[in-house]
Scaffold this active site. Structure first.
Site, mmCIF file in Angstrom:
data_model
loop_
_atom_site.group_PDB
_atom_site.id
_atom_site.type_symbol
_atom_site.label_atom_id
_atom_site.label_comp_id
_atom_site.label_asym_id
_atom_site.label_seq_id
_atom_site.Cartn_x
_atom_site.Cartn_y
_atom_site.Cartn_z
ATOM 1 N N LYS A 97 0.854 -1.198 0.000
ATOM 2 C CA LYS A 97 0.000 0.000 0.000
ATOM 3 C C LYS A 97 0.879 1.232 0.000
ATOM 4 O O LYS A 97 1.809 1.335 0.812
ATOM 5 C CB LYS A 97 -0.884 -0.001 1.264
ATOM 6 C CG LYS A 97 -1.847 1.168 1.304
ATOM 7 C CD LYS A 97 -3.098 0.899 0.486
ATOM 8 C CE LYS A 97 -3.898 2.140 0.189
ATOM 9 N NZ LYS A 97 -3.439 2.868 -1.031
ATOM 10 N N LYS A 133 5.598 2.039 -2.874
ATOM 11 C CA LYS A 133 5.478 3.359 -3.494
ATOM 12 C C LYS A 133 5.775 3.208 -4.970
ATOM 13 O O LYS A 133 6.504 2.284 -5.365
ATOM 14 C CB LYS A 133 6.499 4.336 -2.879
ATOM 15 C CG LYS A 133 6.104 5.783 -3.028
ATOM 16 C CD LYS A 133 5.120 6.185 -1.935
ATOM 17 C CE LYS A 133 4.614 7.592 -2.131
ATOM 18 N NZ LYS A 133 3.876 8.036 -0.924
ATOM 19 N N ASP A 173 -0.216 10.771 -4.697
ATOM 20 C CA ASP A 173 0.886 11.449 -4.003
ATOM 21 C C ASP A 173 1.094 12.715 -4.837
ATOM 22 O O ASP A 173 0.182 13.146 -5.562
ATOM 23 C CB ASP A 173 2.131 10.552 -3.951
ATOM 24 C CG ASP A 173 3.168 11.031 -2.918
ATOM 25 O OD1 ASP A 173 3.047 10.696 -1.737
ATOM 26 O OD2 ASP A 173 4.105 11.774 -3.306
#
Ligand code: GLU
Length: 452
Positions: A97, A133, A173
């Site tokens: 995640k 990520k 993000d």
């Protein structure tokens, strides 16, 4: 960067040397690993089973990292080639995640530092999510909607095979907001022929997204500051707040600061910052940054109480609370000295790793309360986990309910970090506290699950 990092305790030094040798061109990744290792040496010393199971050696190496070509055609008909990344660091506590970042500065070092941080941040939330990520060096700024869509589709044409609601669940993000998530989710659905709501978080609330996910990172950072103050019997009312950035984290940190009676006075982007002693006009900021996708100078041009300072960061402005919410390494030792000289009392990292190590040390030795991003900005990913729960149960919770849950999670994150700092003899040190509490959860699960 890594040459200037101070020596580490013997129990963790050799792991860092391996990281440095194996990842020589990755200064941000080395910096992130160094900070965690420095904090958790006492945890390693107190738990011999962690060393026996090689927890550190395994944790600093991603379970899997994927790099891929992202070809697309721009509006002028020219071929563009970007590089895509997904670093799947740890799935010991749950599916991978973590967000996707689209920004020209993205490289493997940046994605690995973010993925590494995400392991411990996600563990701290207590939500059963692993750490990952991803992203690309694609720059959405100045690109048309059609170009952004074609890029996102090409990106997903490769990444989809590595994702899934039980495998890896991305989110946004920097540079990846509602628009990009829509295109990415749509392409995943098209390729797989599955409407798998829980394979992406940060979705629009009309199509499976969760209330409060958009607000969660900024709100959560301010909730965290509130918890730090509450320990001392104080609150946010009347405090001047300095925020950097003008994206999603900054905007909602400003909004929550107002709601708690504080006065946010700064915002910034890569061109400079604005200071507004009357308090940041949130509607104006949102119109410029979210609707018009313009530059921060336009804010000062439209408001007489504000001043634009080109090419600088906002840390020379006197504030009680600083919430760096732009990007990594945006507060250096000089910035820290300016903030301390002007009487800052609390620094709460809304962004990931915005404070350089010597600036962190300066805050801590001046008794400034310092909250690392792993703890302070965990509200975003924690609310992503709430989105996954709602998707799995086909439920939709109200805004008020979700915000209450976020507030409770931030209190738990604060308390876990606070208690771990006490347990390891560093009361009030939220860096040691957050790293130790997050690491303990990961390490115990790794011991239980064997060497894999
Ligand atoms: N990018 C955010 C972070 O740094 C959110 C990740 C997520 O929601 O998965 O934590």
């Amino acid at each position: 960067m890594s040459e200037t990092l101070p020596p580490l305790p013997a129990s963790v030094a050799s792991v860092f040397e391996t990281v440095r040798a194996r990842n020589p061109h990755e200064p941000e990744f080395q910096q992130a690993v160094h900070e965690v290792l420095d904090s958790i040496a006492p945890v390693i010393e107190a738990n011999p089973e962690f060393a026996e199971a090689g927890i550190l050696e395994r944790t600093v190496e991603p379970e899997r990292q994927i790099m891929f070509r992202v070809p697309w055609v721009d509006d002028a008909g020219h071929l563009q080639v970007n590089r895509g990344y997904r670093v799947q660091f740890s799935s010991v506590l749950g599916p991978y995640k973590g967000g996707l970042r689209f920004h020209p500065s993205v490289n493997l070092s940046i994605i690995k530092f973010l993925g590494f941080e995400q392991i411990f941040k996600n563990a701290l939330t207590g939500q059963g999510i692993g750490g990952a990520k991803g992203g690309s060096d694609f720059d959405p700024h100045g690109r048309s909607r059609g170009e952004v869509m074609r890029f996102c589709q090409s990106f997903m044409n490769e990444l989809y095979r590595h994702l899934g609601e039980h495998t890896d669940v991305p989110a946004g993000d920097i540079g990846v907001g509602a628009r990009e998530i829509g295109f990415l989710f749509g392409q995943y659905r098209k390729i797989t022929n599955r409407h798998e709501s829980g394979m992406f978080t940060g979705k629009g609330v009309q199509w499976g997204g969760a209330e409060v996910r958009t607000e969660a990172t900024g709100y959560g950072a301010v909730f965290f500051a509130q918890e730090m103050l509450a320990v001392r019997g104080e609150d946010m009312s009347g405090l001047r707040v300095g925020v950097s950035g003008s994206g999603n984290v900054a905007i909602y940190a400003i909004e929550k600061a107002y709601q708690l009676g504080a006065l946010p006075v700064t915002a910034s982007d890569s061109s400079g910052y604005v200071v507004d002693d009357a308090g940041i006009d949130l509607d104006l900021l949102r119109r410029i940054k979210e609707v018009e996708r313009g530059r921060i100078a336009e804010y000062a041009a439209a408001r007489t109480s504000a001043r634009f300072v080109e090419g600088e960061r906002p840390w020379s402005v006197p504030v009680d609370v600083a919430v760096p919410s732009a990007t990594q390494n945006e507060i250096d030792a000089d910035d820290a000295a300016a903030l301390i000289g002007n009487g800052v009392r609390i620094v709460v990292e809304g962004a990931n790793m915005p404070t350089l190590p010597d600036a962190v040390a300066a805050f801590q030795s001046s008794d400034v309360l310092f909250a690392p991003g792993k703890a302070a900005n965990a509200g975003g990913v924690a609310t992503s986990a709430l989105e996954m729960s709602q998707n799995a149960a086909r439920q939709r919770w109200t805004f008020t309910d979700s915000e209450d849950k976020l507030r409770a999670i931030m209190r738990d994150v604060h308390d876990a970090a606070f208690a771990a700092a006490e347990r390891y003899g560093r009361p009030g040190d939220y860096v040691v506290g957050a790293n130790s509490a997050g690491f303990e959860r990961v390490a115990h699960a790794m011991v239980a699950q064997g060497i894999i």
